[in-house]
Design a protein around this motif. Sequence first.
Motif, PDB file in Angstrom:
ATOM      1  N   GLU A  55      -1.605  -2.216   0.498  1.00 55.39           N
ATOM      2  CA  GLU A  55      -2.780  -2.495  -0.332  1.00 55.39           C
ATOM      3  C   GLU A  55      -3.072  -3.988  -0.403  1.00 55.39           C
ATOM      4  OE1 GLU A  55      -2.111  -0.514  -4.048  1.00 55.39           O
ATOM      5  OE2 GLU A  55      -2.533   1.452  -3.182  1.00 55.39           O
ATOM      6  N   TYR A  58      -4.728  -4.869   2.829  1.00 55.84           N
ATOM      7  CA  TYR A  58      -6.075  -4.291   2.807  1.00 55.84           C
ATOM      8  C   TYR A  58      -6.998  -5.138   1.935  1.00 55.84           C
ATOM      9  CZ  TYR A  58      -9.473  -0.404   2.430  1.00 55.84           C
ATOM     10  OH  TYR A  58     -10.587   0.394   2.471  1.00 55.84           O
ATOM     11  N   MET A  67      -6.532   4.164   6.240  1.00 57.62           N
ATOM     12  CA  MET A  67      -6.539   3.757   4.836  1.00 57.62           C
ATOM     13  C   MET A  67      -7.974   3.475   4.425  1.00 57.62           C
ATOM     14  SD  MET A  67      -4.367   0.667   3.151  1.00 57.62           S
ATOM     15  CE  MET A  67      -4.495   0.244   1.436  1.00 57.62           C
ATOM     16  N   VAL A  71      -9.438  -1.668  -3.682  1.00 59.21           N
ATOM     17  CA  VAL A  71      -8.376  -2.304  -4.464  1.00 59.21           C
ATOM     18  C   VAL A  71      -8.980  -3.574  -5.025  1.00 59.21           C
ATOM     19  CG1 VAL A  71      -6.066  -3.335  -4.417  1.00 59.21           C
ATOM     20  CG2 VAL A  71      -6.616  -1.496  -2.833  1.00 59.21           C
ATOM     21  N   THR A  78      -7.852   0.612  -8.834  1.00 57.88           N
ATOM     22  CA  THR A  78      -7.497   0.937  -7.461  1.00 57.88           C
ATOM     23  C   THR A  78      -7.803   2.405  -7.216  1.00 57.88           C
ATOM     24  OG1 THR A  78      -5.756  -0.742  -7.388  1.00 57.88           O
ATOM     25  CG2 THR A  78      -5.544   1.100  -5.851  1.00 57.88           C
ATOM     26  N   VAL A  80      -7.324   4.345  -3.632  1.00 59.00           N
ATOM     27  CA  VAL A  80      -7.030   4.282  -2.207  1.00 59.00           C
ATOM     28  C   VAL A  80      -6.567   5.651  -1.729  1.00 59.00           C
ATOM     29  CG1 VAL A  80      -5.502   3.241  -0.468  1.00 59.00           C
ATOM     30  CG2 VAL A  80      -6.401   1.843  -2.326  1.00 59.00           C
ATOM     31  N   TRP A  82      -4.972   7.646   1.956  1.00 55.86           N
ATOM     32  CA  TRP A  82      -4.388   7.497   3.283  1.00 55.86           C
ATOM     33  C   TRP A  82      -4.438   8.818   4.029  1.00 55.86           C
ATOM     34  CZ3 TRP A  82      -1.969   5.361  -0.990  1.00 55.86           C
ATOM     35  CH2 TRP A  82      -1.803   3.964  -0.987  1.00 55.86           C
ATOM     36  N   HIS A 108      -3.517   6.538  -4.184  1.00 56.40           N
ATOM     37  CA  HIS A 108      -3.047   5.632  -5.234  1.00 56.40           C
ATOM     38  C   HIS A 108      -4.253   5.325  -6.101  1.00 56.40           C
ATOM     39  CE1 HIS A 108      -1.342   1.497  -6.614  1.00 56.40           C
ATOM     40  NE2 HIS A 108      -1.181   2.431  -7.518  1.00 56.40           N
TER      41      HIS A 108
END
Length: 177
Positions: A55, A58, A67, A71, A78, A80, A82, A108
Amino acid sequence: MKKVGVRILVVLLCMPMVFANPTETDSLPEGMPKAQEFTRVTIGLTSVLYVALAEFSYMMGEEIPGMSGSVDFMGNTTDVSWSDCDLGALFSEDPSDAGSMIIKHGTHKVHIAGDTLENMIDVTISYHQDDELGGTYHIEYLSRTVHYGEEGEHEEVVAFLVDGKDIQDSIEALENL
């Protein structure tokens, strides 16, 4: 920040135990986690650390295949996801490391509701290694910080599971050494 430092130290202390002969760890003092628990703790903490590093990369503008999401710099919002995200290729200059660590799928999410920050990680990650850590694991982490941003804020880890097994007691035993 102190908790992060302690957890990184725990990972460093756990690594030799992961590779120890199990008969050597069976005679540890009462309350000390056995080798299998050290392995779970290492996998859980390492996976969360890799999520954070991915993260951060990123957020700094790195394109990371597999991804997506957002963030923010403060980490308050956040979101996120994957899907087959190859972290081995991201974290190594050696092309042979591609495929060594893959977040198969996961999310996340961090959000604030009132004065409570909630942090939820739910990932399935594969480590393609020829040792005890090789395999696919499901990591679930949930923490809540009440009175977030105020004096007296307090973070509580609500759940930290590796393949459905709670590792919080093992982490606490290691933190209290």
